[in-house]
Design an enzyme around this catalytic site. Structure first.
Site, PDB file in Angstrom:
ATOM      1  N   LYS A 201      15.930  21.550 -10.116  1.00 51.78           N
ATOM      2  CA  LYS A 201      15.179  20.543 -10.411  1.00 51.78           C
ATOM      3  C   LYS A 201      16.071  19.527 -11.391  1.00 51.78           C
ATOM      4  O   LYS A 201      16.994  19.928 -11.923  1.00 51.78           O
ATOM      5  CB  LYS A 201      14.201  20.926 -11.241  1.00 51.78           C
ATOM      6  CG  LYS A 201      12.953  21.782 -10.355  1.00 51.78           C
ATOM      7  CD  LYS A 201      12.010  20.723  -9.674  1.00 51.78           C
ATOM      8  CE  LYS A 201      11.016  20.368 -10.660  1.00 51.78           C
ATOM      9  NZ  LYS A 201       9.879  19.975 -10.174  1.00 51.78           N
TER      10      LYS A 201
ATOM     11  N   SER B 240      14.869  22.093 -14.979  1.00 50.02           N
ATOM     12  CA  SER B 240      13.697  22.842 -15.372  1.00 50.02           C
ATOM     13  C   SER B 240      14.104  24.409 -16.006  1.00 50.02           C
ATOM     14  O   SER B 240      15.134  24.641 -15.436  1.00 50.02           O
ATOM     15  CB  SER B 240      12.858  23.003 -14.092  1.00 50.02           C
ATOM     16  OG  SER B 240      12.238  24.233 -14.020  1.00 50.02           O
TER      17      SER B 240
ATOM     18  N   GLU C 217       9.212   9.096 -16.576  1.00 55.31           N
ATOM     19  CA  GLU C 217       7.747   9.609 -16.658  1.00 55.31           C
ATOM     20  C   GLU C 217       7.504   9.011 -18.334  1.00 55.31           C
ATOM     21  O   GLU C 217       6.150   8.800 -18.291  1.00 55.31           O
ATOM     22  CB  GLU C 217       7.573  10.892 -16.455  1.00 55.31           C
ATOM     23  CG  GLU C 217       7.768  11.309 -15.028  1.00 55.31           C
ATOM     24  CD  GLU C 217       7.816  12.776 -14.745  1.00 55.31           C
ATOM     25  OE1 GLU C 217       7.039  13.428 -14.039  1.00 55.31           O
ATOM     26  OE2 GLU C 217       8.768  13.265 -15.261  1.00 55.31           O
TER      27      GLU C 217
ATOM     28  N   HIS D 231       0.769  -1.141  -0.060  1.00 58.06           N
ATOM     29  CA  HIS D 231      -0.024  -0.026  -0.202  1.00 58.06           C
ATOM     30  C   HIS D 231       0.731   1.304  -0.048  1.00 58.06           C
ATOM     31  O   HIS D 231       0.325   2.211   0.453  1.00 58.06           O
ATOM     32  CB  HIS D 231      -0.933   0.181   1.175  1.00 58.06           C
ATOM     33  CG  HIS D 231      -1.684  -1.253   1.459  1.00 58.06           C
ATOM     34  ND1 HIS D 231      -3.005  -1.504   0.946  1.00 58.06           N
ATOM     35  CD2 HIS D 231      -1.323  -2.237   2.248  1.00 58.06           C
ATOM     36  CE1 HIS D 231      -3.328  -2.629   1.440  1.00 58.06           C
ATOM     37  NE2 HIS D 231      -2.233  -3.089   1.993  1.00 58.06           N
TER      38      HIS D 231
END
Ligand code: ARG
Length: 457
Positions: free
Chosen positions: A280, A274, A287, A153
């Site tokens: 970043k 970024s 992704e 979980h």
């Protein structure tokens, strides 16, 4: 090519809706190889003369050189790659080019070309999987005893070893590999010679063309051969499941690379910055692997739905088989390469992983197991006692092994000092030495076993 009985040519709309050359030009290598095998067989069988076959073969090899150098020209009037090659052949060798299509239809031609293309995509997928498998085993070996929290979980459950976690993906990808190789085996039959649908009156040697195109044997039923796209669906279904696994692995890396986790530093080569936030390091490759899985599964659905209502034999709907397969194959090639690099080159932060494993009372089960073993308490009762210990540790803001022995004894008098040996994360993973378990010694065995399996592929 079929204008004999038509008074008028197709409308602009007809031309456009009919043209597959913008995408099926990707089949030019297979188309030329198929034609060369076909004409060699026609000559051997005495269906065309040796001289005509030689002229056609020479013309086809010239076309291959032209396409290699300059690409395939796109003329919608020529519809598809098959007509495009034949039209060019006619320009080069003259009317003798018309003999190539003897005992052949575009229906068996496209079924053969596409099958060969999908076969290559399948082989590339297997090679891509092998690269990921090798990377997983190498990193699992390196991290056989690196401790991290295991989750259920996405809540801290029990400590596990990173090697164990990585080898879980090894198992998934081995199953994917077997699906691709089963698909390869099933598609190992050559449709060429099935002609339009019913076979042909010419005395073909289908074994010869099958062998020339590196198939185990000819297809057994001409109706099936021209209308079957199972080979493409087998590829897509194997790809879907593999993409699903790659997406899950990518998701792990995305979570692990987030600042609150900080388990992993993704390789510079597979990250982006970024344009506004200088701090970043974004996991874009991971992704996109996760995103690509959606597209691959969509391609599979597209072809299944295209095929599901078609009667025997060929229908033009089947021309729509290629775009989803081409798209999915491109996505798979990239996703596999990206994940191989990510597994091989990511930097794992052992200290942070261990700290995370030590938080969240990940060894609570070990306390319960200890009570079962040392004090002969039924597991359900042990679970209850441990729950009280977790509650107390939370109240005091300490880990389970940070509780004083008197506190533990106050919860249950059967607890003694020896319990602390069971409560460290090291003791916890070492204890899970059951077959397939997370103990470092077991993981090392799994690594060894994985290497042997890889050798046999
Ligand atoms: N471009 C067609 C396809 O990809 C080739 C087969 C055409 N056959 C036909 N009978 N119209 O499916």
């Amino acid at each position: 090519m079929w204008g004999g009985r038509f008074a008028e040519g197709p409308s602009a709309i007809m031309r456009e809706i009919n043209a597959s050359i913008p995408f099926d030009k990707a089949l030019w290598r297979e188309d030329i190889a198929g034609s060369r095998a076909h004409v060699a067989m026609l000559a051997r069988q005495g269906i065309v003369s040796e001289a005509d076959a030689a002229a056609i073969d020479k013309g086809l090899s010239q076309i291959a050189e032209e396409y290699e150098a300059d690409g395939v020209p796109e003329d919608w009037d020529l519809e598809d790659i098959h007509m495009t090659v034949e039209a060019r052949l006619t320009e080069i060798v003259g009317p003798v080019a018309g003999r190539l299509h003897t005992a052949r239809s575009r229906n068996d031609q496209v079924a053969t070309d596409f099958r060969m293309w999908v076969r290559s995509a399948n082989r590339r997928a297997i090679a891509g999987i092998d690269a990921v498998l090798h990377a997983l085993v190498a990193r699992a070996d390196e991290h056989a005893d690196t401790i991290m929290p295991g989750f259920t979980h996405l809540q801290t459950a029990q400590p596990v070893t990173l090697g164990h976690h990585l080898l879980a993906y090894f198992e998934m990808l081995v199953r994917d590999r077997s699906r691709f190789s089963a698909a390869l085996e099933r598609m190992d039959e050559c449709p060429l010679g099935s002609a339009a649908l019913a076979g042909t009156g010419f005395d073909l040697d289908r074994e010869m063309t099958a062998k020339a195109l590196d198939f185990a044997r000819p297809t057994r039923n001409s109706l099936d051969a021209v209308s079957d796209r199972d080979f493409a669906l087998d590829y897509l279904m194997a790809a879907s499941q593999c993409a699903l696994h790659l997406s899950r692995l990518a998701e792990e890396f995305i979570i692990w690379a987030s600042q609150p986790f900080g388990f992993v530093k993704l390789p510079d080569t597979l990250s982006t910055g970024s344009s506004i936030m200088p701090q970043k390091r974004n996991p874009d490759a991971a992704e996109l692997v996760r995103g690509h899985a959606g597209r691959v599964i969509g391609c599979t659905t597209a072809l299944m739905v295209t095929m599901k209502g078609l009667p025997l034999a060929y229908s033009k709907d089947m021309q729509d088989d290629k775009p989803p397969v081409f798209e999915a194959a491109g996505l798979m090639d990239l996703s596999l390469a990206a994940m191989a690099g990510m597994v091989a080159d990511s930097g794992f932060d052992k200290v942070r992983m261990r700290k995370a494993a030590e938080a969240g009372h990940a060894t609570a089960t070990d306390l319960a197991d200890w009570l079962v073993r040392q004090a002969d308490i039924p597991f359900r009762e042990a679970h209850h006692i441990t729950g009280a210990a977790v509650k107390l540790a939370d109240e005091k803001g300490v880990a389970l092994d940070g509780l004083a022995i008197d506190d533990l004894k106050a919860i249950d008098s059967r607890i003694d000092e020896r319990v602390f040996d069971a409560l460290s994360v090291d003791a916890s993973v070492a204890a899970r030495a059951s077959y397939g378990g997370t103990a470092p010694e077991r993981v090392r065995q799994q690594v060894e076993d994985a290497r042997k399996r890889l050798e046999k592929f």
